[in-house]
Design an enzyme around this catalytic site. Structure first.
Site, short mmCIF file in Angstrom:
data_model
loop_
_atom_site.label_atom_id
_atom_site.label_comp_id
_atom_site.label_asym_id
_atom_site.label_seq_id
_atom_site.Cartn_x
_atom_site.Cartn_y
_atom_site.Cartn_z
NE ARG A 219 -3.93 -0.51 0.43
CZ ARG A 219 -5.09 -0.73 1.05
NH1 ARG A 219 -5.31 -1.87 1.62
NH2 ARG A 219 -6.03 0.17 1.07
CE1 TYR B 28 -13.15 -5.75 2.76
CE2 TYR B 28 -11.76 -7.47 1.84
CZ TYR B 28 -11.94 -6.41 2.71
OH TYR B 28 -10.92 -6.01 3.52
NE ARG C 295 -10.14 8.80 -3.43
CZ ARG C 295 -11.35 9.32 -3.63
NH1 ARG C 295 -11.50 10.34 -4.45
NH2 ARG C 295 -12.40 8.81 -3.04
CG ASP D 137 -9.40 -1.81 -3.71
OD1 ASP D 137 -8.66 -1.34 -2.83
OD2 ASP D 137 -10.31 -2.62 -3.47
NE ARG E 179 -6.42 5.38 2.96
CZ ARG E 179 -7.14 4.59 3.73
NH1 ARG E 179 -8.26 5.03 4.24
NH2 ARG E 179 -6.72 3.38 4.01
O1 1CP Z 1 0.07 0.93 -2.94
C1 1CP Z 1 -1.16 0.91 -3.04
O2 1CP Z 1 -1.93 1.52 -2.28
C2 1CP Z 1 -1.63 0.13 -4.20
C3 1CP Z 1 -3.05 0.06 -4.42
C4 1CP Z 1 -3.92 -0.76 -3.48
C5 1CP Z 1 -3.84 -2.13 -3.14
C6 1CP Z 1 -2.72 -3.11 -3.45
C7 1CP Z 1 -5.10 -0.26 -2.90
C8 1CP Z 1 -5.53 1.16 -2.98
N1 1CP Z 1 -5.76 -1.30 -2.31
C9 1CP Z 1 -5.01 -2.46 -2.42
C10 1CP Z 1 -5.33 -3.82 -1.95
C11 1CP Z 1 -6.48 -4.02 -1.04
N2 1CP Z 1 -7.70 -3.39 -1.04
C12 1CP Z 1 -6.53 -5.03 -0.06
C13 1CP Z 1 -5.43 -6.03 0.18
C14 1CP Z 1 -4.30 -5.48 0.98
C15 1CP Z 1 -4.58 -5.23 2.44
O3 1CP Z 1 -5.02 -6.15 3.15
O4 1CP Z 1 -4.34 -4.09 2.86
C16 1CP Z 1 -7.77 -4.96 0.59
C17 1CP Z 1 -8.27 -5.83 1.71
C18 1CP Z 1 -8.52 -3.92 -0.04
C19 1CP Z 1 -9.92 -3.52 0.24
C20 1CP Z 1 -10.00 -2.08 0.57
N3 1CP Z 1 -9.95 -1.07 -0.38
C21 1CP Z 1 -10.05 -1.48 1.85
C22 1CP Z 1 -10.10 -2.19 3.19
C23 1CP Z 1 -11.50 -2.31 3.67
C24 1CP Z 1 -11.67 -2.97 5.01
O5 1CP Z 1 -12.14 -2.25 5.93
O6 1CP Z 1 -11.42 -4.17 5.19
C25 1CP Z 1 -10.06 -0.07 1.65
C26 1CP Z 1 -10.14 1.01 2.69
C27 1CP Z 1 -9.98 0.15 0.24
C28 1CP Z 1 -9.91 1.46 -0.48
C29 1CP Z 1 -8.54 1.80 -0.95
N4 1CP Z 1 -7.78 1.00 -1.77
C30 1CP Z 1 -6.60 1.64 -2.08
C31 1CP Z 1 -6.62 2.91 -1.42
C32 1CP Z 1 -5.56 3.96 -1.53
C33 1CP Z 1 -7.83 3.00 -0.72
C34 1CP Z 1 -8.34 4.17 0.10
C35 1CP Z 1 -9.39 4.91 -0.63
C36 1CP Z 1 -9.10 6.36 -0.91
O7 1CP Z 1 -7.97 6.79 -1.10
O8 1CP Z 1 -10.09 7.12 -0.98
#
Ligand code: 1CP
Length: 353
Positions: free
Chosen positions: A35, A161, A48, A85, A39
């Site tokens: 990640r 999910y 964003r 994502d 953020r």
């Molecule tokens: O470096 C990076 O950030 C690359 C992009 C990336 C990746 C690899 C994002 C961007 N998400 C992911 C993978 C991801 N998404 C996982 C697997 C990794 C991990 O366990 O951390 C999971 C479970 C998600 C699902 C997801 N998407 C969540 C978690 C929800 C929860 O409560 O369980 C969230 C908050 C997101 C949104 C998201 N994805 C990525 C970003 C930067 C964000 C935040 C949204 C935003 O910026 O508005």
């Protein structure tokens, strides 16, 4: 520079990260952070704010490729990860997916057979074509020196999910569903395996150098359920991906699975991602010596900084010295992480022991 030819695919130039995935041992490990785009970076937050929604951002190749590059420009990590994502797969299977700021993902939960059968039989790759364009753009922007990692969520994690419709502390809704309706759940998992193979094959064709499979929720299942819903579907996915893309490097990340990590070292993956709870000495002892291990600094140690961080870095560098190792966190970087701590971490890893 080495170019390895296998099947119809040619491998690109060698780099510290890719060589390490291939089993080379360096005196200083390559580093990237799960990640790493996102953020905690002010430049990401600023960009964003220009997109109406998170999915719009993911499907905008210009913005998503720029987000992929931001952490490379700032910290010079040894690999970039595609900005997207894991929940684009449900979206491309026809489920309604959205992201609410501050609340995480929201999906129309799958409740019964009719919901599962309503999903597209095949993943809609038209919907995901912007992601592939992001790969092409990001590759061109990165040049040959920094490899690009593509990814997907493992079938169990994505399914969890799709069933809950949101993030939960323990994925109870999906666990209940799998106990109550195992045949239906198997159908969903099978569909996710198919979709993931198609999607990852397209990412490789578009130019990614390695793939990471995020099984972030593997650790909530008991032994037999872990084998059925996590291990076997990921093994099927990997075997089928290797038929299409024989030389692709694959990193599996079955988070929080404890001793069952040993089962994931099945000879098919190039590397195993270790979560924060894995003891470095244990992993070094029990894992095949030529298997690349990735991890596993506690993201909270990186938030804290100071001596605690330094001790944790040293322990990992020492513990994995002499074996192929990719330095990383044990889970995603937290939004509150100070930039200065990431700079310090990179400098420490680059300096070696
Ligand atoms: O470096 C990076 O950030 C690359 C992009 C990336 C990746 C690899 C994002 C961007 N998400 C992911 C993978 C991801 N998404 C996982 C697997 C990794 C991990 O366990 O951390 C999971 C479970 C998600 C699902 C997801 N998407 C969540 C978690 C929800 C929860 O409560 O369980 C969230 C908050 C997101 C949104 C998201 N994805 C990525 C970003 C930067 C964000 C935040 C949204 C935003 O910026 O508005």
């Amino acid at each position: 520079m080495s170019h390895v030819q296998s099947g119809t695919l040619t491998r690109g130039p060698s780099t510290l990260f890719l060589d390490t995935l291939d089993g080379s041992v360096a005196d200083k490990p390559p580093i990237w952070l799960m990640r790493q785009a996102g953020r905690y970076l002010p430049e990401y937050r600023e960009m964003r704010a220009t997109a109406p929604s998170f999915l719009d951002f993911c499907y905008n190749p210009k913005l998503a490729s720029e987000a992929t590059l931001q952490p490379i420009r700032r910290f010079g990590f040894d690999a970039a990860i595609l900005f997207s994502d894991i929940l684009v797969i449900p979206d491309a299977l026809g489920q309604t997916v959205s992201f609410e700021t501050g609340h995480g993902p929201r999906l129309d939960p799958l409740i019964d057979a009719a919901d599962v059968d309503q999903l597209h039989a095949e993943i809609d790759m038209n919907r995901l074509s912007p992601v592939l364009e992001t790969v092409t753009r990001a590759k061109a922007m990165l040049g040959p020196a920094t490899p690009l990692i593509g990814f997907c969520g493992a079938p169990w994690t994505v399914a969890s999910y799709m069933i809950a419709g949101r993030g939960t502390p323990d994925q109870a809704p999906a666990r209940l569903f799998a106990y109550r309706h195992p045949d239906l759940f198997q159908r969903l998992i099978d569909r996710l395996v198919d979709a993931s193979v198609t999607y990852l094959t397209a990412q490789v064709s578009a130019g990614v150098d390695a793939i990471q499979i995020f099984d972030s929720w593997a650790g909530v299942l008991p032994t037999l359920e872990y084998e059925r819903w996590c291990l076997r579907p990921v093994q099927t996915l990997v075997t089928r991906l290797r038929v299409a893309c024989p030389t692709i490097r694959i990193i599996a990340f079955p988070r929080a699975t404890g001793r069952q990590l040993i089962q994931a070292a099945d000879g098919q993956v190039s590397a195993l991602g270790l979560d924060t709870s894995v003891d470095v000495e244990w992993a070094n002892r029990v894992m095949p010596h030529n298997l690349t291990l990735q991890g596993n600094l506690d993201p909270l140690a990186l938030v804290a900084g100071g001596e605690g961080l330094d001790h944790a870095i040293t322990r990992i560098l020492k513990g994995f010295a002499g074996r192929p190792h990719v330095f990383n966190l044990g889970h995603g970087i937290l939004p509150e992480t100070p930039i200065a701590h990431v700079e310090h971490l990179v400098a420490r890893v680059r300096a070696g022991l």
